[in-house]
Enzyme design. Structure first.
Site, mmCIF file in Angstrom:
data_model
loop_
_atom_site.group_PDB
_atom_site.id
_atom_site.type_symbol
_atom_site.label_atom_id
_atom_site.label_comp_id
_atom_site.label_asym_id
_atom_site.label_seq_id
_atom_site.Cartn_x
_atom_site.Cartn_y
_atom_site.Cartn_z
ATOM 1 N N GLN A 185 11.129 -3.834 -10.750
ATOM 2 C CA GLN A 185 12.404 -4.097 -10.686
ATOM 3 C C GLN A 185 13.040 -3.360 -9.560
ATOM 4 O O GLN A 185 14.128 -3.572 -9.116
ATOM 5 C CB GLN A 185 12.905 -3.788 -12.235
ATOM 6 C CG GLN A 185 14.422 -3.672 -12.252
ATOM 7 C CD GLN A 185 15.017 -5.015 -12.175
ATOM 8 O OE1 GLN A 185 14.424 -5.986 -12.355
ATOM 9 N NE2 GLN A 185 16.164 -4.872 -11.585
ATOM 10 N N ALA A 244 9.969 2.875 -11.438
ATOM 11 C CA ALA A 244 9.197 4.210 -11.599
ATOM 12 C C ALA A 244 10.236 5.197 -10.900
ATOM 13 O O ALA A 244 10.233 4.923 -9.695
ATOM 14 C CB ALA A 244 7.976 4.231 -11.197
ATOM 15 N N GLY A 289 0.728 -1.079 0.107
ATOM 16 C CA GLY A 289 0.234 0.049 -0.189
ATOM 17 C C GLY A 289 0.719 1.401 -0.044
ATOM 18 O O GLY A 289 2.088 1.172 -0.209
ATOM 19 N N HIS A 326 3.542 1.693 -8.143
ATOM 20 C CA HIS A 326 2.604 0.416 -7.775
ATOM 21 C C HIS A 326 1.507 0.735 -9.096
ATOM 22 O O HIS A 326 1.064 -0.243 -9.612
ATOM 23 C CB HIS A 326 1.818 0.906 -6.520
ATOM 24 C CG HIS A 326 2.689 0.752 -5.155
ATOM 25 N ND1 HIS A 326 3.023 1.791 -4.494
ATOM 26 C CD2 HIS A 326 3.101 -0.249 -4.747
ATOM 27 C CE1 HIS A 326 3.676 1.347 -3.588
ATOM 28 N NE2 HIS A 326 3.865 0.078 -3.361
#
Ligand code: AMP
Length: 281
Positions: A148, A176, A31, A37
């Site tokens: 990754q 990201a 979360g 995410h």
């Protein structure tokens, strides 16, 4: 999007979906969603008929001294973000649901979990593989999406899937990053302004390693020294390790060759930060 907190209810929903021949994608998370995410969710949305996101801060992957209690949580925001990406099921189990009071079973991948992050977090990956194996058995996904950013976790989960014949595909999604290059992490929220600024040296040092390799450097020790020099120039960033290793076995390399993982971990204030790049030469 359905929010589900029990295994029984999730299984009932997914067995209907499976009977209709739909493929299921799972994204295990703890979360406090960021674009990293959301990228995993978007990728699953493109590739699978049904997208399941698990949101569970797994206590067994934290040591007593670590940040389990203070790990950032914002359920309402997470729910909104997952729904906007088109997630079908958000699975938010309680601890009692995931670990029965008489729970005795753990899944442990050996050797590759003792290196890199495992050296300072000796029980971490046992917690990860136990909860991920449990989630795989609950959801029975066709594909599971991992980032990754957590390079060692990718290697460890892949090994578990191979060794224990989990019938699913692991899809790895690129890291990201913030616009300036910092790898996104839920833990970045711990950083003060000066720590945030100095933490940039981590991705910069990896970029520098890549430049050295592009210009012909192959000696791992030389590259490590250059990276250390950069990181040491930032007083708020305390380097834990730099590893230059084989991306499958995680064995340290003295010369760069094949598929090479360059991974590091450092502390900046309260935040333990990790980052990595993979280079093929
Ligand atoms: P976490 O909630 O930190 O356990 O992460 C859940 C999943 O998101 C894991 O597979 C992570 O590797 C992935 N993830 C976390 N941060 C990033 C990022 N910056 N880029 C890509 N994936 C990420």
């Amino acid at each position: 999007m359905k929010v589900i907190s029990t295994i029984k209810e999730l299984r009932a929903e997914l067995s209907k979906e499976r009977q209709e021949g739909k493929t299921i994608g799972l994204i295990p998370t703890m979360g406090y969603f960021h674009q990293g995410h959301l990228e995993l969710m978007r990728r699953a949305r493109e590739e699978c008929a049904v997208v399941v996101v698990s949101l569970y801060v797994n206590p067994t992957q934290f040591a007593p001294s670590e940040d389990f209690e203070s790990y950032p949580r914002d359920f309402e925001r997470d729910k909104r973000l997952a729904e906007n990406v088109g997630v079908d099921y958000l699975f938010c189990p309680s601890n009692a649901e995931m670990y029965l009071s008489d729970h005795l079973t753990y899944v442990e991948v050996e050797k590759i979990t003792n290196k890199l992050c495992g050296a300072s977090r000796p029980h971490h990956f046992k917690g990860v593989t136990t909860v991920v194996a449990n989630l795989f058995n609950i959801v029975k996904p066709d594909k599971a999406y991992v980032g990754q950013k957590d390079a060692q976790q990718v290697v460890v989960i892949r090994k578990m899937v191979k060794d224990l014949n989990f019938d699913l595909e692991i899809v790895v999604v690129p890291t990201a990053r913030e616009e300036d290059g910092l790898a996104m992490s839920s833990r970045n929220t711990y950083l003060s302004a000066v720590e945030r600024e100095e933490a940039l040296v981590l991705s910069k040092s990896l970029q520098h390693a890549k430049e050295l390799i592009d210009s012909g450097e192959r000696i791992a020790q030389k590259i490590k020294e250059e990276m250390q020099k950069l990181i040491k120039s930032k007083p708020h960033v305390n380097l834990e390790y730099i590893s230059i290793c084989d991306n499958k076995t995680l064995e340290e390399l003295s010369r760069i060759e094949g598929e090479t993982l360059i991974a590091l971990a450092a502390k900046a204030g309260k935040a333990r930060l990790i980052d990595n790049i993979v280079i093929r030469v």
